[in-house]
Design a protein around this motif. Structure first.
Motif, mmCIF file in Angstrom:
data_model
loop_
_atom_site.group_PDB
_atom_site.id
_atom_site.type_symbol
_atom_site.label_atom_id
_atom_site.label_comp_id
_atom_site.label_asym_id
_atom_site.label_seq_id
_atom_site.Cartn_x
_atom_site.Cartn_y
_atom_site.Cartn_z
ATOM 1 N N GLY A 45 34.220 52.735 -9.443
ATOM 2 C CA GLY A 45 32.987 53.157 -8.796
ATOM 3 C C GLY A 45 32.377 52.135 -7.872
ATOM 4 O O GLY A 45 31.282 52.356 -7.337
ATOM 5 N N ILE A 46 33.046 50.998 -7.664
ATOM 6 C CA ILE A 46 32.536 49.931 -6.806
ATOM 7 C C ILE A 46 33.581 49.600 -5.750
ATOM 8 O O ILE A 46 34.768 49.467 -6.061
ATOM 9 N N THR A 90 25.504 52.797 -0.300
ATOM 10 C CA THR A 90 24.733 51.932 0.589
ATOM 11 C C THR A 90 25.175 50.493 0.346
ATOM 12 O O THR A 90 25.451 50.098 -0.781
ATOM 13 N N THR A 91 25.231 49.698 1.413
ATOM 14 C CA THR A 91 25.737 48.342 1.294
ATOM 15 C C THR A 91 24.688 47.386 0.747
ATOM 16 O O THR A 91 23.557 47.323 1.252
ATOM 17 N N VAL A 93 29.668 28.981 -5.048
ATOM 18 C CA VAL A 93 28.995 30.144 -4.473
ATOM 19 C C VAL A 93 30.029 31.237 -4.205
ATOM 20 O O VAL A 93 30.978 31.021 -3.457
ATOM 21 N N LEU A 94 29.846 32.395 -4.818
ATOM 22 C CA LEU A 94 30.665 33.579 -4.549
ATOM 23 C C LEU A 94 29.759 34.626 -3.906
ATOM 24 O O LEU A 94 28.738 35.004 -4.485
ATOM 25 N N GLU A 95 30.132 35.105 -2.709
ATOM 26 C CA GLU A 95 29.333 36.106 -2.014
ATOM 27 C C GLU A 95 30.203 37.279 -1.597
ATOM 28 O O GLU A 95 31.377 37.098 -1.238
ATOM 29 N N PHE A 96 29.634 38.482 -1.628
ATOM 30 C CA PHE A 96 30.352 39.661 -1.175
ATOM 31 C C PHE A 96 29.385 40.816 -0.959
ATOM 32 O O PHE A 96 28.291 40.856 -1.535
ATOM 33 N N ASP A 97 29.781 41.740 -0.094
ATOM 34 C CA ASP A 97 29.067 43.004 0.084
ATOM 35 C C ASP A 97 29.708 44.040 -0.832
ATOM 36 O O ASP A 97 30.914 43.978 -1.110
ATOM 37 N N PHE A 98 28.919 45.014 -1.299
ATOM 38 C CA PHE A 98 29.495 46.054 -2.136
ATOM 39 C C PHE A 98 28.719 47.351 -1.999
ATOM 40 O O PHE A 98 27.557 47.366 -1.571
ATOM 41 N N GLU A 99 29.378 48.422 -2.349
ATOM 42 C CA GLU A 99 28.759 49.741 -2.447
ATOM 43 C C GLU A 99 29.140 50.354 -3.776
ATOM 44 O O GLU A 99 30.217 50.088 -4.311
ATOM 45 N N THR A 100 28.252 51.162 -4.321
ATOM 46 C CA THR A 100 28.533 51.852 -5.569
ATOM 47 C C THR A 100 28.260 53.335 -5.409
ATOM 48 O O THR A 100 27.424 53.736 -4.589
ATOM 49 N N SER A 101 28.948 54.154 -6.160
ATOM 50 C CA SER A 101 28.743 55.602 -6.118
ATOM 51 C C SER A 101 27.612 56.035 -7.039
ATOM 52 O O SER A 101 27.289 57.217 -7.108
#
Length: 279
Positions: free
Chosen positions: A43-44, A252-253, A120-128
């Protein structure tokens, strides 16, 4: 209910598991994408992943230790192998700077701004879904000697995006929050750290920096694990498995910034354990 499940399950399994933790930071676990592939569940979707750290700061772990998870990703300021019993710290990224980490320290009433071994860990994500969560454990070598100290190690999960308003960069808020003792399925407004979740007893000479965070901080000891033997994982104290969560808009991001650093010096290192596929 998820948080209660982990809390009760942890206390049950921690009495029967004796195997040591094992780590791997080599091939297949040395990029941001490879580490996130372990952390991310169904879902991600994610993109634009970066990790800023020293070599072997993040990696895979497994084994039936008493940390509460059978497998997942570990970020350790002493290097991932320092999580294994008998090993020493091997960090190597000193004199770091990050405005968000300095802000986190200010939130915890610390005037220190000297960082070592920043990860530092960074990321963009979207979920349903309209909510997302992940499960983690914070561990530190500072617990037996610096509880309620001013320059304790720091970490945070900084979430930014639509509907999020916070004091960190891009309007991010920290979602690593202490659960309520009376109802662990809900959160306080206090960030998780050495001075908010610990044994309930100070050992730095004063309770001031714990009191500044929460007057009833000693009651949070139900979320703390004393691990003096360090027989299965190489930290003398850590939290029980905790959950970070937030309400979001589906499809949505959003942006996640995970940070952890040694503060003041690198003599007593810390780590974050993330359960496999829990994000």
């Amino acid at each position: 209910m998820r948080k209660l499940y982990h809390l009760f399950t942890f206390f049950f399994i921690s009495t029967i598991l004796t195997a040591q933790i094992a780590t791997n930071c080599g091939t297949s676990y040395d990029t941001a994408n490879e580490l996130l592939d372990v952390m991310i569940g169904s879902g991600i979707s994610y993109s634009s992943a970066t990790v800023t750290s020293f070599g072997c700061a993040g990696g895979y772990f497994d084994g039936n230790s008493n940390v509460g998870f059978n497998s997942g990703v570990v970020f350790a300021t002493g290097g991932v192998t320092s999580a294994e019993p008998g090993n020493s710290s091997s960090g190597g990224s000193i004199f770091n700077a990050d405005s968000d980490v300095i802000s986190l320290l200010g939130e915890m009433s610390s005037s220190s701004n000297f960082l070592n071994n920043l990860i530092v860990l960074e990321f963009d994500f979207e979920t349903s879904s309209t909510e997302f969560s992940f499960d983690y454990v914070f561990a530190s070598n500072e617990y037996p000697i610096n509880t309620c100290g001013e320059d304790v190690d720091v970490f945070g999960f900084l979430l930014s995006g639509p509907g999020i308003t916070g004091p960190y960069s891009s309007g991010a808020e920290n979602i690593a929050l202490v659960p309520n003792v009376s109802d662990p399925t809900t959160y306080t407004n206090t960030s998780v750290g050495i001075n908010s979740i610990n044994s309930g007893t100070e050992n730095s000479g004063s309770t001031t920096y714990c009191d500044n965070l929460m007057l009833n901080w000693s009651g949070n000891s139900i979320f703390y694990v004393d691990n003096p033997s360090m027989a299965t994982v190489n930290y003398p104290g850590f939290t029980v498995p905790l959950t970070a969560s937030a309400d979001v808009m589906p499809c949505t991001t959003y942006h996640m910034k995970i940070v952890i650093a040694d503060v003041g010096n690198s003599n007593n290192t810390s780590a974050l354990f993330f359960e496999e596929s829990s994000f």
